[in-house]
Design an enzyme around this catalytic site. Sequence first.
Site, PDB file in Angstrom:
ATOM      1  N   LYS A 125       0.883  -1.308  -0.013  1.00  0.00           N
ATOM      2  CA  LYS A 125       0.140  -0.132  -0.009  1.00  0.00           C
ATOM      3  C   LYS A 125       1.023   1.211  -0.163  1.00  0.00           C
ATOM      4  O   LYS A 125       2.163   1.303   0.018  1.00  0.00           O
ATOM      5  CB  LYS A 125      -1.039   0.018   1.086  1.00  0.00           C
ATOM      6  N   ARG A 163     -10.178  -1.083  14.925  1.00  0.00           N
ATOM      7  CA  ARG A 163     -10.248  -0.154  13.779  1.00  0.00           C
ATOM      8  C   ARG A 163     -11.251  -1.076  12.657  1.00  0.00           C
ATOM      9  O   ARG A 163     -12.333  -0.617  12.720  1.00  0.00           O
ATOM     10  CB  ARG A 163      -8.677  -0.068  13.200  1.00  0.00           C
ATOM     11  N   MET A 174      12.958  23.504   3.079  1.00  0.00           N
ATOM     12  CA  MET A 174      12.216  22.864   1.946  1.00  0.00           C
ATOM     13  C   MET A 174      13.248  22.183   1.054  1.00  0.00           C
ATOM     14  O   MET A 174      12.989  20.979   0.623  1.00  0.00           O
ATOM     15  CB  MET A 174      11.336  23.687   1.286  1.00  0.00           C
ATOM     16  N   TYR A 232      16.903  28.839   8.660  1.00  0.00           N
ATOM     17  CA  TYR A 232      15.696  29.816   9.129  1.00  0.00           C
ATOM     18  C   TYR A 232      15.898  29.547  10.879  1.00  0.00           C
ATOM     19  O   TYR A 232      16.249  28.734  11.511  1.00  0.00           O
ATOM     20  CB  TYR A 232      14.626  29.088   8.980  1.00  0.00           C
TER      21      TYR A 232
END
Length: 358
Positions: free
Chosen positions: A35, A130, A303, A255
């Site tokens: 998955k 679940r 990023m 940063y």
Amino acid sequence: MNPAAYAELDLEALQHNLEIVRRKAPNAKVMAVIKANAYGHGLPRVAAALQDIEAIAVARVDEAIRLRNNGFAKRIVVLEGFSCLDELQDILEFHLESVIHAEHQLALIKEVRTDKSFAVWLKLDTGMNRLGFNKEGFDLAYGQLLESHIIEKPVRLMTHLANADDIQNPSTLQQIDEFKQAVESFSGELSIANSAGILAWPDAITDWVRPGLMLFGVSPFPEETADNFELRPVMSLHSRIIATKQLNVGDAVGYGSQWRCQKSTKLGVIAIGYGDGYPRHTRPETPVLVNGVRVPLVGRVSMDMITVDLDNCPEAKPGDPVLLWGQGLPVEEIAACAETIPYTLLCGITQRVQIIEK
Ligand SMILES: *Cc1c(COP(=O)(O)O)cnc(C)c1O
């Protein structure tokens, strides 16, 4: 030339890890759980690379359709099953197998008009709370499925372990017992074990095993790495140095200017960041391999870039190779630094990261 940030996949390691599954569960059939884009490794590629696999499992119907559209012809089990009529129709049309875990699915089975049939895995909830029926609902559902002409027989039976990665936790044996008792009078193949079940709980090994993480060469246990089980990592996340600079005592990096040089420091700037899936909140001094040497992360992850202290590796220069995790730097270790689990790091690799087969 390789892109600045890329994930290299060792598909031979995938096959090797499948052999480890077979060694641990020699009499079981294997349903490879791939998955979430095969835990970030690429769904069609991993499905195709798993030679002699008995079945594949994905979470959702759309993942299974993607595999079929790529020409994958073996059995596919949808772990979340269908939750509306359209999805049930897709299950039938694309020849998928569905987990049956809730009442409303039984209603949809009665409602659908079709001349096709499909195979199912009826799920008992033994404590995960679940997906799955309680014992009473399980018995009723089993009866209904047997009577339905669109359900292939025999009905297969499964449950999922909540704490198998905690080898001290007695609830796993309770879950296994509860399941085995519940299915005693039923016929149909059984399935319990995920990776942690396969590696640590022999009682969880039944007709089918469902390995996910271990196929990718990663340990599901917080206190053990993959080589304890002879597993080999499939993914290695690479980048390169794109700048170096000499900083002085008191200079701040990145940063928020959170990290300041305590001494004169050679800094390396590496082209990888949270935009690639590198964890933004990993702790200071998380290890990074530059030219095969461990160096500490300094400053905030941004990023597109991270910064490292190159004092252990003074010759490093722009263009030099960097490994963020994989062969030589276990993703389990990076996950621990980032207070997460290796699953999130692997499946969190973003679109920007090119995947290259070794
Ligand atoms: C994800 C999943 C697995 C595989 O789990 P791993 O810990 O990755 O081995 C097995 N069964 C079910 C129902 C799952 O959702």
